[in-house]
Every structure is written in structure tokens, then in C-alpha cells.
Design an enzyme around this catalytic site. Structure first.
Site, PDB file in Angstrom:
ATOM      1  N   LYS A 171       8.802  -4.257  -5.250  1.00  0.00           N
ATOM      2  CA  LYS A 171       8.590  -3.278  -6.319  1.00  0.00           C
ATOM      3  C   LYS A 171       9.844  -3.163  -7.197  1.00  0.00           C
ATOM      4  CE  LYS A 171       6.810   0.099  -8.742  1.00  0.00           C
ATOM      5  NZ  LYS A 171       5.743  -0.049  -9.713  1.00  0.00           N
ATOM      6  N   LYS A 239      14.989   5.910 -12.284  1.00  0.00           N
ATOM      7  CA  LYS A 239      15.126   6.015 -10.819  1.00  0.00           C
ATOM      8  C   LYS A 239      14.869   4.653 -10.162  1.00  0.00           C
ATOM      9  CE  LYS A 239      11.343   6.881  -8.932  1.00  0.00           C
ATOM     10  NZ  LYS A 239      10.192   6.272  -8.315  1.00  0.00           N
TER      11      LYS A 239
HETATM   12  N1  LIG Z   1       2.875   6.787 -13.215  1.00  0.00           N
HETATM   13  C1  LIG Z   1       2.941   5.462 -13.125  1.00  0.00           C
HETATM   14  O1  LIG Z   1       2.533   4.751 -14.057  1.00  0.00           O
HETATM   15  C2  LIG Z   1       3.437   4.812 -11.860  1.00  0.00           C
HETATM   16  C3  LIG Z   1       3.123   3.459 -11.626  1.00  0.00           C
HETATM   17  C4  LIG Z   1       3.545   2.851 -10.444  1.00  0.00           C
HETATM   18  C5  LIG Z   1       4.293   3.578  -9.526  1.00  0.00           C
HETATM   19  N2  LIG Z   1       4.638   4.877  -9.789  1.00  0.00           N
HETATM   20  C6  LIG Z   1       5.412   5.602  -8.778  1.00  0.00           C
HETATM   21  O2  LIG Z   1       4.500   6.432  -8.080  1.00  0.00           O
HETATM   22  C7  LIG Z   1       5.159   7.637  -7.644  1.00  0.00           C
HETATM   23  C8  LIG Z   1       4.408   8.846  -8.170  1.00  0.00           C
HETATM   24  O3  LIG Z   1       4.392   8.792  -9.587  1.00  0.00           O
HETATM   25  P1  LIG Z   1       3.546   9.815 -10.478  1.00  0.00           P
HETATM   26  O4  LIG Z   1       3.586   9.278 -11.853  1.00  0.00           O
HETATM   27  O5  LIG Z   1       2.251  10.105  -9.798  1.00  0.00           O
HETATM   28  O6  LIG Z   1       4.502  11.114 -10.375  1.00  0.00           O
HETATM   29  P2  LIG Z   1       4.115  12.661 -10.578  1.00  0.00           P
HETATM   30  O7  LIG Z   1       3.000  12.786 -11.536  1.00  0.00           O
HETATM   31  O8  LIG Z   1       5.392  13.373 -10.855  1.00  0.00           O
HETATM   32  O9  LIG Z   1       3.576  13.082  -9.120  1.00  0.00           O
HETATM   33  C9  LIG Z   1       4.386  13.330  -8.008  1.00  0.00           C
HETATM   34  C10 LIG Z   1       3.651  14.325  -7.134  1.00  0.00           C
HETATM   35  O10 LIG Z   1       4.390  14.532  -5.929  1.00  0.00           O
HETATM   36  C11 LIG Z   1       4.392  15.927  -5.642  1.00  0.00           C
HETATM   37  N3  LIG Z   1       5.551  16.276  -4.825  1.00  0.00           N
HETATM   38  C12 LIG Z   1       6.856  16.195  -5.150  1.00  0.00           C
HETATM   39  N4  LIG Z   1       7.624  16.595  -4.128  1.00  0.00           N
HETATM   40  C13 LIG Z   1       6.786  16.955  -3.141  1.00  0.00           C
HETATM   41  C14 LIG Z   1       6.966  17.482  -1.834  1.00  0.00           C
HETATM   42  N5  LIG Z   1       8.193  17.697  -1.340  1.00  0.00           N
HETATM   43  N6  LIG Z   1       5.855  17.760  -1.099  1.00  0.00           N
HETATM   44  C15 LIG Z   1       4.618  17.551  -1.578  1.00  0.00           C
HETATM   45  N7  LIG Z   1       4.379  17.055  -2.810  1.00  0.00           N
HETATM   46  C16 LIG Z   1       5.442  16.764  -3.580  1.00  0.00           C
HETATM   47  C17 LIG Z   1       4.475  16.568  -7.021  1.00  0.00           C
HETATM   48  O11 LIG Z   1       4.090  17.935  -6.923  1.00  0.00           O
HETATM   49  P3  LIG Z   1       4.218  18.977  -8.148  1.00  0.00           P
HETATM   50  O12 LIG Z   1       2.787  19.196  -8.574  1.00  0.00           O
HETATM   51  O13 LIG Z   1       4.851  20.182  -7.560  1.00  0.00           O
HETATM   52  O14 LIG Z   1       5.079  18.329  -9.212  1.00  0.00           O
HETATM   53  C18 LIG Z   1       3.495  15.712  -7.812  1.00  0.00           C
HETATM   54  O15 LIG Z   1       2.160  16.131  -7.685  1.00  0.00           O
HETATM   55  C19 LIG Z   1       6.610   7.518  -8.154  1.00  0.00           C
HETATM   56  O16 LIG Z   1       7.410   6.994  -7.139  1.00  0.00           O
HETATM   57  C20 LIG Z   1       6.492   6.546  -9.313  1.00  0.00           C
HETATM   58  O17 LIG Z   1       7.715   5.874  -9.561  1.00  0.00           O
HETATM   59  C21 LIG Z   1       4.194   5.515 -10.927  1.00  0.00           C
END
Ligand SMILES: NC(=O)c1ccc[n+]([C@@H]2O[C@H](COP(=O)([O-])OP(=O)(O)OC[C@H]3O[C@@H](n4cnc5c(N)ncnc54)[C@H](OP(=O)(O)O)[C@@H]3O)[C@@H](O)[C@H]2O)c1
Length: 291
Positions: A171, A239
């Protein structure tokens, strides 16, 4: 199979929804409880109030969290998954996190008689919604085979790439290529515009030759409309590049262009654009030219 899911964000929500649609009995938890309540109401999933509670009621737990600090807290912190995992529980982190942390978690989890996989994804929010993610998996072959049906409900290209941590190494490599591609396309667009050529013409022409790449295709509308709703957030891509640089130091590998683009993403974040889509790097490149 009872499945737990922690982290219902841009990616986690649709991935968990795809698991419900595939018939799995889900228990969910999210930092902001309201989101988990909405998910449970919409899908009929069970609610849990901590990662520990999720692990206690699941055979397999999937996490989709921002990055290493949250992953460490959810797995190993107080009230974490490790406290609720039993012999035979399989814990799968699908967040983009560090290979070194993935190996540490796998060791701690194994000492407890449970098992762990690192299984980050690419394909973005569209891939998550459509169930077409690419999933790169590190860990034991037999754990990979046990998790395969779950992966098949969320993704299309599913590959066991090596031992614990290997999924995160692949990744990191993926994120280097995507970041440097966004940077290159941004420079090309700014040069073209300054030279009097419309951005759509530049993308059309470049897409048809050796320069053509998926960034041009997937981010085309964002580049052209200049609306940078995420998608993948710029601060998350920074990150990811930090993880790549940390891995480079660990393995003694020079990543000079990655270091430069990490600084560009840092500057974008400092402008207050960190929550925009990573393709908003175009804005920073423009600002260097005074546009
Ligand atoms: N978006 C993309 O296009 C994409 C593509 C590939 C990979 N990724 C990777 O996938 C991961 C998630 O990305 P995302 O875009 O879905 O991020 P996001 O929208 O910020 O979602 C992260 C989720 O994790 C929750 N969270 C954070 N800390 C937590 C804890 N201690 N306990 C329980 N829940 C917790 C957050 O809760 P809250 O509701 O409180 O914020 C939020 O719902 C990241 O590592 C990112 O780099 C993202």
C-alpha cells in the site's frame, strides 16, 4: 460467521454495508457513536460501545481507521480489540497504516492465540461503494483463506502479498505512485493552462499516450470542475507518504521524490486544504506559479 466492524467513515461505511448485503451478521462501532447508530438503524446491524465489545461478540473483526495512532489505540489501547479477542478470533486491519505497527500487532495478537491480517485497500470511495476494491493482504495463508469470502464481498482484486506487514508495504508503494502521479498531472495542467491550452484538451491528449494514467481518468472531473470534495483526503495522503518514508528509513531505501511530495502535501494542509481531496494538490502547484 459473526463479523465486527470498527470505523464507519467514507470507506468503512460502504464496505460494512457490502458485508451486510452479502448476508453477514454485523456488530459495529465508531468513535462518533451517532454514525454507528445511524448505520445500525439503516442496516439492522448490532451496536457496540467499544472495540473490546465488538471483539467479544465477533469471530472476525475488521477495522477501517484514519491511521497508525488510531489503529494502535483500537487494537492495543484500553478497551481495545485485544481485550475482547478470544483464541481463534481473526482481527483484520484494512486502514492504511504502518508495516512496522502491523507486525507488532500481529505478534501481540498471536501471543493471545488469536490472529491478525493487514489488508489495506486501493480503489477509493467509488471502489468501496461498488465493492470493487483492490485488497493487498499480509499475514498467514490460512488466515487469508478464512477471510477471503469477506474480502470478496468488498473487493475484486484480492491478493495475498506476504507475511504480516507486507500488505502495508504494498500500500505504501501504491501511495507513492498515486501521489507522484497527482503531482505530475498537476504540473502538466498548470504548464498547459499558462501556455494557453484548455485543461480538458491536455487530459484528452495525454490520456491517449504513454503519459496516460488512472489519476487522469479517476480525478478528471475534480481537476476540471475544481471541486475537491473528498474522496481521499489530502491529509491522509500525507500520512501515507510519511508511512512510506518511515518504511524507507526502516529498510534503508532512499525515496527523494516521495519526500518532496510529502512536503507539498504538508504545505497544502498548512493552507487549510487538508480535508480536500488529494487531487487539490493542483491548487498548491498553481499557487507556486502565482495563479
Ligand atoms: N477515502 C479514500 O479514498 C481511501 C482510499 C483507500 C484507503 N483509504 C484509507 O482508509 C482509511 C479510512 O479512510 P476514510 O476516508 O474512510 O477516513 P474517514 O472518513 O476519516 O473515516 C475514519 C473513521 O474512523 C473512525 N474512528 C477514528 N478513530 C476511531 C476510534 N478510536 N474508534 C472508533 N472509530 C474511530 C472515525 O470516526 P468519527 O466519525 O468520529 O470521525 C471515522 O468514522 C484511512 O487509513 C485511509 O488512508 C482511504
Amino acid at each position: 460467521m459473526k463479523v465486527g466492524f470498527v470505523g464507519l467513515g467514507i470507506m468503512g461505511w460502504p464496505m460494512a454495508e457490502n458485508l451486510v448485503q452479502a448476508g453477514y451478521d454485523l456488530t459495529v462501532h465508531n468513535r462518533t457513536q451517532k454514525k454507528a447508530e445511524e448505520f445500525a438503524k439503516k442496516t439492522g446491524a448490532q451496536l457496540a460501545h467499544s472495540p473490546k465489545e465488538v471483539a467479544e461478540s465477533s469471530d472476525v473483526v475488521i477495522t477501517m481507521l484514519p491511521g497508525p495512532p488510531e489503529v494502535e489505540e483500537v487494537f492495543l489501547g484500553e478497551g481495545g480489540l485485544i481485550e475482547g479477542a478470544d483464541t481463534g478470533t481473526l482481527l483484520i486491519d484494512m486502514s492504511t497504516s504502518s508495516p512496522m505497527l502491523a507486525r507488532k500487532i500481529a505478534e501481540v495478537v498471536r501471543e493471545q492465540g488469536a490472529s491478525a491480517l493487514d489488508a489495506p485497500v486501493s480503489g477509493g470511495d467509488v471502489g468501496a461503494r461498488e465493492g470493487t476494491l483492490s485488497i493487498m493482504v499480509g499475514g498467514e495463508e490460512e488466515d487469508f483463506e478464512r477471510a477471503r469470502p469477506l474480502f470478496e464481498a468488498m473487493g475484486k482484486t484480492i491478493t495475498h502479498v506476504g507475511p504480516s506487514g507486507a500488505g502495508q508495504v504494498v500500500k505504501a508503494a501504491n501511495q507513492i505512485v498515486v501521489a507522484l502521479s497527482i503531482e505530475a498531472v498537476s504540473e502538466a495542467l498548470v504548464l498547459g493552462s499558462r501556455g494557453g491550452v484548455a485543461p480538458e484538451k491536455i487530459l484528452d491528449v495525454l490520456s491517449g499516450g504513454l503519459a496516460g494514467n488512472r489519476v487522469m481518468e479517476v480525478k478528471r472531473e475534480k481537476f476540471l470542475s475544481r471541486s475537491f470534495e473528498p474522496g481521499g483526503k489530502a491529509r491522509y495522503h500525507r500520512k501515507d507518504l510519511r508511512i512510506a518514508l518511515e518504511s524507507g528509513r526502516e529498510y534503508g531505501v532512499a525515496l527523494p521524490a516521495t519526500a518532496l511530495v510529502e512536503q507539498f502535501f504538508g504545505a497544502l494542509e498548512a493552507r487549510g486544504d487538508g480535508d480536500l481531496d488529494h487531487s487539490a494538490l493542483l491548487r498548491l502547484i498553481e499557487s507556486l506559479t502565482g495563479s
